[in-house]
Design a protein around this motif. Structure first.
Motif, PDB file in Angstrom:
ATOM      1  N   MET A  35     -63.418 -15.082  31.593  1.00  0.00           N
ATOM      2  CA  MET A  35     -64.452 -16.063  31.296  1.00  0.00           C
ATOM      3  C   MET A  35     -65.751 -15.341  30.955  1.00  0.00           C
ATOM      4  N   SER A  36     -65.856 -14.840  29.748  1.00  0.00           N
ATOM      5  CA  SER A  36     -67.076 -14.149  29.343  1.00  0.00           C
ATOM      6  C   SER A  36     -68.194 -15.156  29.159  1.00  0.00           C
ATOM      7  N   THR A  37     -69.371 -14.868  29.709  1.00  0.00           N
ATOM      8  CA  THR A  37     -70.475 -15.813  29.686  1.00  0.00           C
ATOM      9  C   THR A  37     -71.516 -15.441  28.645  1.00  0.00           C
ATOM     10  N   ARG A 169     -77.729 -23.661  30.620  1.00  0.00           N
ATOM     11  CA  ARG A 169     -78.207 -22.288  30.670  1.00  0.00           C
ATOM     12  C   ARG A 169     -77.235 -21.266  30.098  1.00  0.00           C
ATOM     13  N   MET A 170     -75.952 -21.424  30.365  1.00  0.00           N
ATOM     14  CA  MET A 170     -74.995 -20.407  29.943  1.00  0.00           C
ATOM     15  C   MET A 170     -73.760 -21.070  29.347  1.00  0.00           C
ATOM     16  N   ALA A 171     -72.944 -20.253  28.672  1.00  0.00           N
ATOM     17  CA  ALA A 171     -71.672 -20.711  28.124  1.00  0.00           C
ATOM     18  C   ALA A 171     -70.630 -19.631  28.374  1.00  0.00           C
ATOM     19  N   ARG A 172     -69.381 -20.037  28.364  1.00  0.00           N
ATOM     20  CA  ARG A 172     -68.302 -19.059  28.554  1.00  0.00           C
ATOM     21  C   ARG A 172     -67.030 -19.562  27.868  1.00  0.00           C
ATOM     22  N   GLU A 183     -66.889 -23.723  27.570  1.00  0.00           N
ATOM     23  CA  GLU A 183     -67.533 -24.661  28.477  1.00  0.00           C
ATOM     24  C   GLU A 183     -68.948 -24.181  28.761  1.00  0.00           C
ATOM     25  N   TYR A 184     -69.778 -25.118  29.170  1.00  0.00           N
ATOM     26  CA  TYR A 184     -71.212 -24.861  29.247  1.00  0.00           C
ATOM     27  C   TYR A 184     -71.729 -25.194  30.647  1.00  0.00           C
ATOM     28  N   GLU A 185     -72.590 -24.310  31.145  1.00  0.00           N
ATOM     29  CA  GLU A 185     -73.125 -24.444  32.501  1.00  0.00           C
ATOM     30  C   GLU A 185     -74.399 -25.296  32.488  1.00  0.00           C
ATOM     31  N   VAL A 186     -74.395 -26.343  33.287  1.00  0.00           N
ATOM     32  CA  VAL A 186     -75.586 -27.164  33.483  1.00  0.00           C
ATOM     33  C   VAL A 186     -76.149 -26.828  34.863  1.00  0.00           C
ATOM     34  N   TRP A 208     -69.969 -27.096  35.267  1.00  0.00           N
ATOM     35  CA  TRP A 208     -69.506 -26.633  33.954  1.00  0.00           C
ATOM     36  C   TRP A 208     -68.803 -27.782  33.240  1.00  0.00           C
ATOM     37  N   HIS A 209     -69.117 -27.973  31.964  1.00  0.00           N
ATOM     38  CA  HIS A 209     -68.503 -29.043  31.190  1.00  0.00           C
ATOM     39  C   HIS A 209     -68.200 -28.581  29.769  1.00  0.00           C
ATOM     40  N   ARG A 210     -67.185 -29.192  29.196  1.00  0.00           N
ATOM     41  CA  ARG A 210     -66.838 -28.937  27.806  1.00  0.00           C
ATOM     42  C   ARG A 210     -67.718 -29.795  26.894  1.00  0.00           C
ATOM     43  N   PHE A 211     -67.738 -29.425  25.617  1.00  0.00           N
ATOM     44  CA  PHE A 211     -68.546 -30.164  24.642  1.00  0.00           C
ATOM     45  C   PHE A 211     -68.124 -31.629  24.596  1.00  0.00           C
ATOM     46  N   SER A 212     -66.825 -31.886  24.658  1.00  0.00           N
ATOM     47  CA  SER A 212     -66.322 -33.260  24.591  1.00  0.00           C
ATOM     48  C   SER A 212     -66.811 -34.091  25.767  1.00  0.00           C
TER      49      SER A 212
END
Length: 302
Positions: A35-37, A169-172, A183-186, A208-212
């Motif tokens: 899971m590279s961020t 803030r971040m994505a991985r 997925e994206y970190e809120v 963490w959530h996906r774009f969808s």
């Protein structure tokens, strides 16, 4: 941090990836490595200050102004594109925003100096290194208050920033599942004040959530809030993009999601989670019920 496979609450990162007898320590370590961020590891909104190393010579892609009341220090008024249309190093970092304050240049305390002095030092290209420290509006006020003298013992600072702060803030890239996905970190920070004893506490967590899943939430908010969402645009899907798992695409999408998220968070009373008008969809998306019930974050973050 929590990651829900569906933002309605079915499954978390802890429950879906790391539980069960077949999840060895080696497997868990491999999952984390996969899971590279992307994105900033610190932000002024959540950490108070951010330190950035920049070239000794500008431009840095930001327009500054002094404190309107005192003429001291330097605040980011707006971003400016570099020649060629690129972002400057401060904006590119992602953890600093318009309205933040430049509070230190190397060992130089900007909060006690006139704007002209701060601007001159920033423009000085003869320094071998240049380390800039930025602070949030609340952090700048805290420093100014400490410089002006001690506070009354027992008094609470009611100006410590907004009650709720959140950002993407971040994505991985999660490659542990059968089909890799981004997925994206809120990240979230919530200040709680107990009126009876005048005690303030802060809880931090992330999901963490996906774009969808962001897209599902957006539809729910538009249905509930109506005209309030009229001027807020959801990031495009970019369905013509060939590789949606490329680092450049994911980081661009993270930045677009954060811009959208800040507009949502700026809506009037959107973060009054204890009130009846608060969006249930938003509270579930952010895991608010669990966080407020426990009074402390269930996962690391912030």
């Amino acid at each position: 941090c929590l990651r829900s496979k569906n933002w309605r609450g079915r499954g978390t990162l802890a429950g879906s990836l790391f539980d069960g007898p077949d999840r060895s320590a080696a497997a868990r370590a491999l999952a984390l490595r996969r899971m590279s961020t992307l994105g900033p590891t610190r932000s002024t909104a959540h950490d108070g200050t951010v330190t950035i190393e920049v070239p000794s010579a500008g431009p840095y892609g930001m327009e500054l102004q002094g404190d309107p009341k005192s003429g001291m220090c330097a605040m980011i008024r707006q971003w400016e594109r570099l020649p060629g249309g690129k972002f400057g190093p401060i904006q590119k970092h992602g953890g600093v925003r318009v309205g933040d304050w430049l509070i230190r240049i190397n060992d130089f305390d900007c909060t006690t100096q006139r704007f002209s002095q701060v601007h001159a030092l920033l423009a000085d290209s003869n320094q071998l290194r240049k380390t800039l420290v930025f602070g949030s509006r609340a952090k700048y006020k805290e420093i100014c208050d400490s410089n002006s003298g001690p506070k009354v013992k027992g008094a609470l600072d009611s100006s410590g920033g907004p009650q709720f702060v959140s950002s993407v803030r971040m994505a991985r890239v999660n490659q542990y599942e059968q089909s890799p996905f981004a997925e994206y970190e809120v990240v979230c920070r919530l200040r709680l004040v107990t009126n009876k004893v005048q005690k303030e506490s802060t809880i931090k967590w992330c999901v963490w959530h996906r774009f969808s899943e962001f897209e599902e939430l957006d539809k729910a908010l538009r249905k509930q809030l109506g005209w309030q969402m009229g001027n807020i645009s959801f990031p495009p899907k970019n369905s013509l993009t060939f590789n949606k798992l490329s680092l450049d695409f994911i980081e661009t999408r993270r930045a677009h999601l954060d811009n959208y998220w800040q507009q949502v968070m700026s809506l009037d009373r959107i973060a009054e989670f204890h009130k009846h008008h608060s969006s249930e969809h938003l509270k579930v998306f952010l895991d608010i019920p669990n966080q407020m019930a426990n009074g402390s974050p269930r996962g690391g973050g912030g």
